[in-house]
Design a protein around this motif. Structure first.
Motif, short mmCIF file in Angstrom:
data_model
loop_
_atom_site.label_atom_id
_atom_site.label_comp_id
_atom_site.label_asym_id
_atom_site.label_seq_id
_atom_site.Cartn_x
_atom_site.Cartn_y
_atom_site.Cartn_z
N GLY A 11 -112.78 -4.18 -48.56
CA GLY A 11 -112.42 -4.66 -47.23
C GLY A 11 -111.97 -3.59 -46.25
N PHE A 12 -112.18 -2.31 -46.58
CA PHE A 12 -111.80 -1.25 -45.67
C PHE A 12 -112.95 -0.90 -44.73
CE2 PHE A 12 -109.00 -0.51 -49.35
CZ PHE A 12 -107.78 -0.50 -48.71
N ALA A 13 -112.61 -0.38 -43.56
CA ALA A 13 -113.61 0.11 -42.62
C ALA A 13 -114.00 1.54 -42.98
CB ALA A 13 -113.05 0.07 -41.20
N GLU A 14 -115.16 1.97 -42.50
CA GLU A 14 -115.63 3.32 -42.85
C GLU A 14 -114.76 4.41 -42.25
OE1 GLU A 14 -119.18 4.61 -40.06
OE2 GLU A 14 -119.56 2.59 -40.90
N THR A 15 -113.96 4.06 -41.24
CA THR A 15 -113.07 5.06 -40.63
C THR A 15 -111.69 5.08 -41.27
OG1 THR A 15 -112.46 3.41 -38.97
CG2 THR A 15 -114.23 4.94 -38.40
N ASP A 16 -111.42 4.17 -42.21
CA ASP A 16 -110.10 4.11 -42.83
C ASP A 16 -109.87 5.32 -43.74
OD1 ASP A 16 -109.24 1.79 -41.63
OD2 ASP A 16 -109.94 0.49 -43.25
N ARG A 17 -108.63 5.74 -43.77
CA ARG A 17 -108.20 6.80 -44.68
C ARG A 17 -107.42 6.13 -45.81
NH1 ARG A 17 -104.92 11.05 -41.71
NH2 ARG A 17 -103.88 9.22 -40.85
N VAL A 18 -107.99 6.19 -47.01
CA VAL A 18 -107.46 5.47 -48.16
C VAL A 18 -107.13 6.51 -49.24
CG1 VAL A 18 -107.87 3.65 -49.85
CG2 VAL A 18 -108.91 3.50 -47.56
N ALA A 19 -105.97 6.37 -49.86
CA ALA A 19 -105.55 7.36 -50.86
C ALA A 19 -105.03 6.68 -52.11
CB ALA A 19 -104.47 8.27 -50.28
N ILE A 20 -105.36 7.27 -53.25
CA ILE A 20 -104.72 6.96 -54.52
C ILE A 20 -103.68 8.06 -54.73
CG2 ILE A 20 -105.02 6.75 -57.01
CD1 ILE A 20 -107.97 5.94 -56.41
N LEU A 21 -102.40 7.71 -54.69
CA LEU A 21 -101.32 8.69 -54.87
C LEU A 21 -101.03 8.76 -56.36
CD1 LEU A 21 -99.03 7.80 -51.83
CD2 LEU A 21 -101.01 9.32 -51.94
N HIS A 22 -101.50 9.84 -56.98
CA HIS A 22 -101.67 9.89 -58.42
C HIS A 22 -100.75 10.91 -59.07
CE1 HIS A 22 -103.81 10.49 -62.27
NE2 HIS A 22 -104.23 9.26 -62.08
N ALA A 23 -99.99 10.48 -60.07
CA ALA A 23 -99.09 11.34 -60.83
C ALA A 23 -99.79 11.79 -62.11
CB ALA A 23 -97.80 10.61 -61.16
N ASP A 24 -100.05 13.09 -62.21
CA ASP A 24 -100.71 13.64 -63.38
C ASP A 24 -99.71 14.01 -64.48
OD1 ASP A 24 -103.21 13.46 -62.25
OD2 ASP A 24 -103.67 15.58 -62.38
N ASP A 25 -100.24 14.23 -65.68
CA ASP A 25 -99.53 14.84 -66.80
C ASP A 25 -98.39 13.99 -67.35
OD1 ASP A 25 -101.23 16.90 -66.21
OD2 ASP A 25 -99.68 18.37 -65.70
N ILE A 26 -98.49 12.67 -67.26
CA ILE A 26 -97.43 11.82 -67.79
C ILE A 26 -97.50 11.83 -69.32
CG2 ILE A 26 -96.39 9.53 -67.71
CD1 ILE A 26 -96.60 11.10 -65.01
N GLY A 27 -96.35 12.10 -69.94
CA GLY A 27 -96.28 12.23 -71.39
C GLY A 27 -96.38 13.66 -71.88
N MET A 28 -96.62 14.60 -70.96
CA MET A 28 -96.62 16.01 -71.36
C MET A 28 -95.25 16.40 -71.91
SD MET A 28 -97.23 19.42 -69.05
CE MET A 28 -95.55 19.45 -68.41
N CYS A 29 -94.20 15.86 -71.28
CA CYS A 29 -92.83 16.12 -71.71
C CYS A 29 -91.99 14.90 -71.33
CB CYS A 29 -92.29 17.39 -71.04
SG CYS A 29 -92.40 17.37 -69.23
N GLN A 30 -90.75 14.86 -71.81
CA GLN A 30 -89.90 13.70 -71.56
C GLN A 30 -89.66 13.49 -70.08
OE1 GLN A 30 -86.52 13.74 -70.37
NE2 GLN A 30 -86.37 11.49 -70.49
N SER A 31 -89.44 14.58 -69.35
CA SER A 31 -89.08 14.44 -67.94
C SER A 31 -90.21 13.86 -67.11
CB SER A 31 -88.64 15.78 -67.37
OG SER A 31 -89.68 16.74 -67.42
#
Length: 297
Positions: A11-31
């Motif tokens: 449902g987005f228009a071709e001019t829309d700016r859409v982002a997946i805000l993605h957290a990498d490396d989960i589980g690499m360490c406890q923190s």
């Protein structure tokens, strides 16, 4: 490039700016696990991915089971970049696989992994990582790649097979030949990758237009960096990468780039950044929305 059909379906228009805000490396360490829990509760990020071969993956999987709403994929891993903290494949301990360096762990660099890894062994390892995630009770939303290691002509078939087999949208670009050349491919590889992009999209696999990552070499003024990045996002779908972790002795001991990882965590817990994201008109989605568009296995 033509407008992204996946965004049109959402449902987005071709001019829309859409982002997946993605957290990498989960589980690499406890923190990293604790940071993701805080960030998911705060609600600015929209997705993340777990590293199955790492020591804190069971904690990440437990968090995913406890919070079914988490948008978590599998950060398919063929490398281990650290000196004092190492991990290796879960499918084999055989050196003949080409997955293991002289110390008994994954190679440290993408170049080494791509030079040595046997495609059949890579295929088994990628499938094993997804299978282990599923066996813990996780319900992954996508697959992507640690350090870009699967972006090799020899490894991509296995990566994309896993994506189709388990109905997990892959982090893969809908570039034309010029776009792939801009990413460093030679002319023949760029042509082949562009054909592959067209084929996947023709089959209904949702692809991304752009990728952007906050540098792990520049921890200062992280909110300002993110603000400027949001302002400059082009139209289309962007996979926007951060590497958040809480500040702990473990993180400081294993990762020389810990200041940037802590800065990512702090910035994306910022109300200022959330307000700015809204003010510049960036639309945020997770990979779960793309998973709903995936064709059958």
């Amino acid at each position: 490039m033509s407008p992204n059909p996946a965004l049109r379906k959402l449902g987005f228009a071709e001019t829309d700016r859409v982002a997946i805000l993605h957290a990498d490396d989960i589980g690499m360490c406890q923190s990293s696990v604790a940071a993701f829990a805080d960030l998911a509760a705060f609600g600015l990020i929209s997705s993340g991915a777990v590293m199955v071969p790492c020591g804190w993956f069971p904690a990440a999987a437990a968090a995913s089971r406890a919070h079914p709403g988490y948008d978590l994929g599998v950060h398919l891993t063929l490398t281990c970049e650290w000196d004092a903290y190492r991990w290796g494949p879960i499918s084999t301990c055989e050196g003949e696989s080409g997955l293991i360096d002289g110390e008994g762990y994954f190679y440290r660099s993408t170049e080494e992994a791509q030079a040595h890894g046997r495609p059949d062994a890579v295929a088994r390892e990628l499938a094993a990582q997804v299978e282990r995630a599923l066996a813990t009770g996780m319900r992954p939303t996508h697959v992507d790649t640690h350090m870009g290691a699967v972006y090799s002509p020899a490894f991509l078939p296995a990566y994309l097979h896993v994506a189709r087999r388990y109905r997990l949208p892959p982090m893969f670009f809908r570039h034309d030949e010029a776009g792939w050349r801009a990413r460093g491919a030679d002319a023949d590889t760029a042509a082949a990758m562009a054909r592959l992009s067209r084929q996947l999209e023709g089959d209904g696999v949702p692809l991304i237009d752009h990728i952007l990552m906050l540098s792990l070499d520049a921890p200062d003024d992280r909110v300002g960096q993110a603000r400027r990045a949001f302002e400059s996002l082009p139209p289309g779908l962007t996979h926007f990468i951060i590497h958040p972790s809480q500040d702990t002795p473990e993180l400081r001991a294993l990762a020389a780039d810990w200041p940037s990882r802590v800065a990512d965590y702090q910035a994306f817990m910022s109300e200022e950044l959330r307000t700015h994201l809204r003010s510049v008109g960036v639309q945020v989605i997770g990979y779960r929305a793309l998973q709903e568009l995936m064709p059958g296995a």
